[in-house]
Design a protein around this motif. Structure first.
Motif, PDB file in Angstrom:
ATOM      1  N   LYS A 120      25.416 -19.574  29.028  1.00 35.14           N
ATOM      2  CA  LYS A 120      26.467 -20.085  29.901  1.00 35.14           C
ATOM      3  C   LYS A 120      27.403 -18.934  30.242  1.00 35.14           C
ATOM      4  CE  LYS A 120      29.817 -22.750  28.226  1.00 35.14           C
ATOM      5  NZ  LYS A 120      30.632 -23.911  27.809  1.00 35.14           N
ATOM      6  N   GLU A 121      27.908 -18.954  31.465  1.00 36.38           N
ATOM      7  CA  GLU A 121      28.942 -18.011  31.890  1.00 36.38           C
ATOM      8  C   GLU A 121      30.115 -18.813  32.428  1.00 36.38           C
ATOM      9  OE1 GLU A 121      26.070 -14.394  33.487  1.00 36.38           O
ATOM     10  OE2 GLU A 121      27.385 -15.412  34.900  1.00 36.38           O
ATOM     11  N   GLU A 122      31.311 -18.424  32.020  1.00 32.22           N
ATOM     12  CA  GLU A 122      32.539 -18.997  32.569  1.00 32.22           C
ATOM     13  C   GLU A 122      33.304 -17.856  33.225  1.00 32.22           C
ATOM     14  OE1 GLU A 122      33.148 -22.505  29.263  1.00 32.22           O
ATOM     15  OE2 GLU A 122      34.344 -20.683  29.085  1.00 32.22           O
ATOM     16  N   VAL A 123      33.671 -18.042  34.484  1.00 31.03           N
ATOM     17  CA  VAL A 123      34.317 -16.987  35.254  1.00 31.03           C
ATOM     18  C   VAL A 123      35.581 -17.546  35.898  1.00 31.03           C
ATOM     19  CG1 VAL A 123      34.062 -15.344  37.163  1.00 31.03           C
ATOM     20  CG2 VAL A 123      32.064 -15.957  35.769  1.00 31.03           C
ATOM     21  N   THR A 124      36.693 -16.850  35.698  1.00 28.94           N
ATOM     22  CA  THR A 124      37.955 -17.190  36.367  1.00 28.94           C
ATOM     23  C   THR A 124      38.326 -16.026  37.263  1.00 28.94           C
ATOM     24  OG1 THR A 124      38.699 -18.561  34.520  1.00 28.94           O
ATOM     25  CG2 THR A 124      40.387 -17.793  36.057  1.00 28.94           C
ATOM     26  N   ILE A 125      38.572 -16.327  38.529  1.00 29.55           N
ATOM     27  CA  ILE A 125      38.930 -15.316  39.522  1.00 29.55           C
ATOM     28  C   ILE A 125      40.357 -15.616  39.962  1.00 29.55           C
ATOM     29  CG2 ILE A 125      38.368 -14.359  41.798  1.00 29.55           C
ATOM     30  CD1 ILE A 125      35.512 -15.851  41.060  1.00 29.55           C
ATOM     31  N   LYS A 126      41.249 -14.636  39.814  1.00 25.83           N
ATOM     32  CA  LYS A 126      42.653 -14.857  40.135  1.00 25.83           C
ATOM     33  C   LYS A 126      43.160 -13.758  41.063  1.00 25.83           C
ATOM     34  CE  LYS A 126      47.012 -16.230  38.179  1.00 25.83           C
ATOM     35  NZ  LYS A 126      47.219 -17.271  39.141  1.00 25.83           N
ATOM     36  N   GLU A 137      35.564 -13.015  32.546  1.00 27.83           N
ATOM     37  CA  GLU A 137      34.240 -13.600  32.328  1.00 27.83           C
ATOM     38  C   GLU A 137      33.978 -13.728  30.833  1.00 27.83           C
ATOM     39  OE1 GLU A 137      29.558 -12.325  32.969  1.00 27.83           O
ATOM     40  OE2 GLU A 137      31.104 -11.344  34.152  1.00 27.83           O
ATOM     41  N   THR A 138      33.430 -14.869  30.441  1.00 28.38           N
ATOM     42  CA  THR A 138      32.963 -15.069  29.073  1.00 28.38           C
ATOM     43  C   THR A 138      31.531 -15.544  29.149  1.00 28.38           C
ATOM     44  OG1 THR A 138      35.203 -15.692  28.362  1.00 28.38           O
ATOM     45  CG2 THR A 138      33.383 -16.236  26.868  1.00 28.38           C
ATOM     46  N   ASP A 139      30.639 -14.823  28.457  1.00 25.22           N
ATOM     47  CA  ASP A 139      29.216 -15.178  28.414  1.00 25.22           C
ATOM     48  C   ASP A 139      28.879 -15.704  27.026  1.00 25.22           C
ATOM     49  OD1 ASP A 139      29.288 -14.004  30.894  1.00 25.22           O
ATOM     50  OD2 ASP A 139      27.771 -12.492  30.467  1.00 25.22           O
ATOM     51  N   TYR A 140      28.088 -16.753  27.013  1.00 29.51           N
ATOM     52  CA  TYR A 140      27.671 -17.387  25.763  1.00 29.51           C
ATOM     53  C   TYR A 140      26.150 -17.365  25.667  1.00 29.51           C
ATOM     54  CZ  TYR A 140      32.354 -19.467  26.039  1.00 29.51           C
ATOM     55  OH  TYR A 140      33.699 -19.660  26.134  1.00 29.51           O
ATOM     56  N   THR A 148      32.716 -10.647  26.582  1.00 32.71           N
ATOM     57  CA  THR A 148      33.883 -10.978  27.396  1.00 32.71           C
ATOM     58  C   THR A 148      34.152  -9.771  28.278  1.00 32.71           C
ATOM     59  OG1 THR A 148      35.443 -10.202  25.719  1.00 32.71           O
ATOM     60  CG2 THR A 148      34.923 -12.561  25.710  1.00 32.71           C
ATOM     61  N   ALA A 149      34.598 -10.027  29.484  1.00 31.44           N
ATOM     62  CA  ALA A 149      34.840  -8.926  30.414  1.00 31.44           C
ATOM     63  C   ALA A 149      36.065  -9.213  31.263  1.00 31.44           C
ATOM     64  CB  ALA A 149      33.626  -8.719  31.318  1.00 31.44           C
ATOM     65  N   GLU A 150      36.764  -8.152  31.616  1.00 30.22           N
ATOM     66  CA  GLU A 150      37.849  -8.245  32.581  1.00 30.22           C
ATOM     67  C   GLU A 150      37.592  -7.200  33.654  1.00 30.22           C
ATOM     68  OE1 GLU A 150      42.673  -7.932  33.182  1.00 30.22           O
ATOM     69  OE2 GLU A 150      41.859  -7.869  31.149  1.00 30.22           O
ATOM     70  N   TYR A 151      37.566  -7.661  34.893  1.00 32.90           N
ATOM     71  CA  TYR A 151      37.382  -6.805  36.056  1.00 32.90           C
ATOM     72  C   TYR A 151      38.710  -6.758  36.815  1.00 32.90           C
ATOM     73  CZ  TYR A 151      32.365  -7.846  35.460  1.00 32.90           C
ATOM     74  OH  TYR A 151      31.095  -8.003  34.972  1.00 32.90           O
TER      75      TYR A 151
END
Length: 158
Positions: A120-126, A137-140, A148-151
Motif C-alpha cells: 500500500k502507498e499513502e501519498v499526501t500532496i500539499k 509518501e508512506t509505503d507499506y 517514508t519519503a518527503e519530496y
C-alpha cells in the motif's frame, strides 16, 4: 463532428497548478533506518484538451541511481475522485486514487501487490503556495512501513 464544450470541474482546475517546470528534492527513510536523498526535475503539461495533466519526474537517487516516474493526473467527475496513474523505471504501475481535502491538499492511496507482497502507498500532496509543493509518501509491505519519503518541488524561475 463539432467538439462539445464540457465544463471542467474546479477540482480539475486545481490539478493544473502542477503545470510547469520544477526542481525536486527528496529524502527517503528506509525500514532499516537508512536515509537516501536525491534531486532532479519534474515537467508537467496539460493533456486531453485540459482534462488531465501529464508529469515526468527524473531523479538521481543516492544508492539507487537514475529514477523516472511518468504520471497521468485527472479528476473523475462521476466518482468525485482524483487519479494519478504512474509508471516508474523500477517497474511499478499504480493507479493512486483519492480526494481533494481542501484547495491545497490531495490525499491518494494505492493498494496492490509489489514484489510478491501485499502493498500500500499513502501519498499526501500539499501546495505551500503557487511555487512550492510538498509530497509525503508512506509505503507499506505486509502491513508494515517499509519507506517514508518527503519530496519538495520548487517551480523553476522563468
Amino acid at each position: 463532428m463539432a467538439q462539445q464544450s464540457i465544463e471542467q470541474p474546479k477540482q480539475l482546475e486545481l490539478l493544473k497548478q502542477l503545470i510547469g517546470e520544477w526542481n525536486v528534492g527528496v529524502a527517503m527513510k528506509m525500514e532499516n533506518g537508512t536515509v537516501l536523498s536525491g534531486c532532479g526535475t519534474m515537467t508537467a503539461k496539460e493533456i486531453a484538451s485540459g482534462f488531465g495533466v501529464s508529469t515526468e519526474i527524473d531523479l538521481d537517487l543516492e544508492g539507487f541511481g537514475m529514477y523516472t516516474e511518468l504520471g497521468l493526473w485527472s479528476f473523475d467527475r462521476w466518482t468525485g475522485k482524483v487519479h494519478l496513474y504512474s509508471v516508474t523505471s523500477s517497474g511499478a504501475v499504480h493507479d493512486h486514487v483519492g480526494d481533494w481535502k481542501d484547495d491545497k491538499t490531495i490525499e491518494l492511496q494505492w493498494t496492490g501487490i509489489y514484489e510478491a507482497k501485499d502493498a500500500k502507498e499513502e501519498v499526501t500532496i500539499k501546495w505551500e503556495g503557487t511555487d512550492e509543493i510538498r509530497v509525503f509518501e508512506t509505503d507499506y509491505a505486509e502491513g508494515k512501513v517499509n519507506l517514508t519519503a518527503e519530496y519538495v518541488f520548487r517551480r523553476k524561475e522563468a
